[in-house]
Scaffold this active site. Structure first.
Site, mmCIF file in Angstrom:
data_model
loop_
_atom_site.group_PDB
_atom_site.id
_atom_site.type_symbol
_atom_site.label_atom_id
_atom_site.label_comp_id
_atom_site.label_asym_id
_atom_site.label_seq_id
_atom_site.Cartn_x
_atom_site.Cartn_y
_atom_site.Cartn_z
ATOM 1 N N LYS A 58 -98.379 8.255 -27.747
ATOM 2 C CA LYS A 58 -98.595 7.317 -28.856
ATOM 3 C C LYS A 58 -97.800 6.041 -28.605
ATOM 4 O O LYS A 58 -96.675 6.094 -28.109
ATOM 5 C CB LYS A 58 -98.181 7.965 -30.181
ATOM 6 C CG LYS A 58 -98.526 7.146 -31.419
ATOM 7 C CD LYS A 58 -98.175 7.897 -32.701
ATOM 8 C CE LYS A 58 -98.530 7.082 -33.947
ATOM 9 N NZ LYS A 58 -98.191 7.794 -35.197
ATOM 10 N N SER A 134 -101.800 8.118 -38.755
ATOM 11 C CA SER A 134 -101.786 6.974 -37.866
ATOM 12 C C SER A 134 -101.968 7.329 -36.386
ATOM 13 O O SER A 134 -102.319 6.459 -35.594
ATOM 14 C CB SER A 134 -100.475 6.219 -38.045
ATOM 15 O OG SER A 134 -99.389 7.025 -37.628
ATOM 16 N N SER A 158 -99.271 11.996 -40.152
ATOM 17 C CA SER A 158 -99.929 11.252 -39.069
ATOM 18 C C SER A 158 -100.245 12.028 -37.795
ATOM 19 O O SER A 158 -100.935 11.505 -36.922
ATOM 20 C CB SER A 158 -99.103 10.028 -38.694
ATOM 21 O OG SER A 158 -99.386 9.000 -39.613
#
Ligand code: GLN
Length: 454
Positions: A58, A134, A158
């Site tokens: 990420k 997210s 997330s």
């Protein structure tokens, strides 16, 4: 198969699908291919844990020499970070190959990936739908077969919510289980890095690699890391499951309720028992979360001022103008909304009414979980009230967007671990996620329950 082939296959798949899925912000192609060739030389005399396995990271996790943007324009020029996050060091020690940096909502604020300032990642099952957020890129990349493993971060859902939407396995570890050193902070008392994979076994394997105490993160816990893969016995006989009534109430769609009930039947067949329990303060979780997370974000994001961190606005008239323009240009709307909310909640005169009150309610929420865990081994419910929604559907309505995380947020507030695993499909062919929540530092039991169902 050689590491070179494996890495090649990953980039071929990205070439094939990523124009549509948009899971990656930055690729690490040249360095990854070079590393693969080197690993092929060492092959056979190296038993490193993730030897040659492609992984996606990420984009709020700092990678030395590889662009790290956190989905924000304010970091769009951070092309050459000076160090690796602790989790990345651990991946490197285990000799995995970093394929690239994964798309996300800006600074991890969002539930659909539509707050990414680069592109909105799409759900690989149907690209009219969001992949969740997210960590939308992290879940979409695994679901689309671009990488077998990825890392995400979870502040209020997330990892688990995008894992549910994309039909993959995502775990948020206990707060303190995994080092946050090198994770670009959103809300420091809630953020945790965790693995996203296709199977529970892979997930347990990856957590073993990244977990553990780190002197660079004062909130990381000095608690031994068990061999999670050894808890995957397939046996849940006698396991006691609590099912919070608040998790199967209005707001949760019929299809999701049905899928969760069917899963509970499976657990019964395997010899586990379940009973309805209550987490009575769940109804305050959303407001508590948005006060605490926005307050912490407003403080954490103060460093992006064009001097210490962040892209500097051009042609500023003076220093104040430079600060203001750098932040005005660099941050997107959602980030600004959170900074304003957090700054307000922390301002003198309001502190007791908002931030302090929220901390008190947080304790009540944590106590709810602890009370249930006196009598039950795990808590099971849905990960999200509905399957993935359509791109554009909630983008103009922050409140309905926030409501989407109602079932994941209490877990972060309590600091306990939670996993999302696939448990069926909606009528539209979209995946549904089952959430399994455990006691502090009891990821082993969470994995055991998840693996038995899988
Ligand atoms: N969707 C939630 C938010 O926008 C959670 C995000 C997260 O876990 N990083 O804050």
């Amino acid at each position: 198969i050689s590491v070179t082939d494996l890495v090649e296959e990953s980039y071929n798949r990205i070439e094939e699908v990523d124009e549509e899925v948009q899971a990656f912000i930055t690729l690490n192609k040249e360095a990854a291919k070079k590393q693969a060739a080197e690993l092929d030389q060492e092959r056979g005399n190296d038993d490193a844990k993730l030897f040659g396995l492609p992984i996606g990271v990420k984009d709020n996790i700092v990678t030395k020499g590889l662009r790290t943007t956190a989905g924000s324009q304010i970091l769009s020029n951070l092309d050459d970070p000076l160090y690796d996050a602790t989790v990345v060091n651990k991946l490197n020690d285990a000799k995995s190959v970093t394929i690239g940096k994964l798309n996300m909502d800006e600074f991890a604020m969002g539930s659909s990936n539509e707050n990414s300032s680069y592109a909105a990642a799409r759900n690989p099952w149907n690209t009219d739908y969001v992949p969740g957020g997210s960590s939308g890129g992290s879940a979409a990349a695994v679901a689309a077969g671009e990488v077998p493993y990825s890392l995400g971060s979870d502040t209020g859902g997330s990892i688990r919510q995008p894992a549910a939407y994309c039909g993959v396995v995502g775990l948020k570890p206990t707060y303190g289980r995994v080092s946050r050193f090198g994770l670009i902070a959103f809300a420091s008392s809630l953020d945790q890095i965790g693995p996203i994979t296709r199977s529970v076994e892979d997930n347990a394997f990856l957590l073993e690699t990244i977990a553990g105490h780190d002197k660079m993160d004062s909130t990381s816990a000095n608690v031994e890391v068990p061999k999670y893969t050894e808890s995957l016995t397939g046996d849940v006989k006698g396991m006691k499951i609590g099912v919070p009534k608040e998790y199967l109430s209005e707001g949760v769609s019929e299809e999701v309720k049905e899928a969760v009930k069917a899963a509970l039947k499976e657990y019964e067949k395997m010899g586990a028992t379940w009973e309805e329990v209550s987490l009575p303060h769940s109804k305050y979780a959303l407001s508590t979360y948005y006060l605490i997370s926005s307050s912490e974000a407003s403080a954490n994001l103060a460093r992006f001022d064009g001097v210490r961190y962040g892209k500097r606005a051009e042609d500023a008239k003076n220093m104040l103008d430079m600060f203001m323009r750098s932040r005005a240009e660099g941050f997107g709307d959602e980030v600004k909304r959170r900074i304003m909310l957090g700054t307000f909640a922390l301002s003198s005169g309001y502190y007791d009414a908002y931030y302090k009150k929220a901390q008190q309610v947080r304790t009540l929420i944590k106590n709810d979980f602890e009370k249930v865990f006196e009598d039950y081994d795990v808590i099971i419910g849905p990960t999200t009230p509905t399957p993935a929604f359509k791109v554009g559907d909630k983008v103009d309505d922050p409140m309905t967007m926030y409501a989407n995380d109602i079932l994941t947020i209490p877990v972060n507030l309590a600091g306990v671990p939670g996993i999302s695993i696939p448990c069926g499909f909606s009528g539209d062919g979209l995946p549904i996620g089952l959430q399994i929540i455990g006691k502090h530092f009891d990821e082993g039991t969470v994995y055991r329950a998840a693996h038995a169902f899988e």
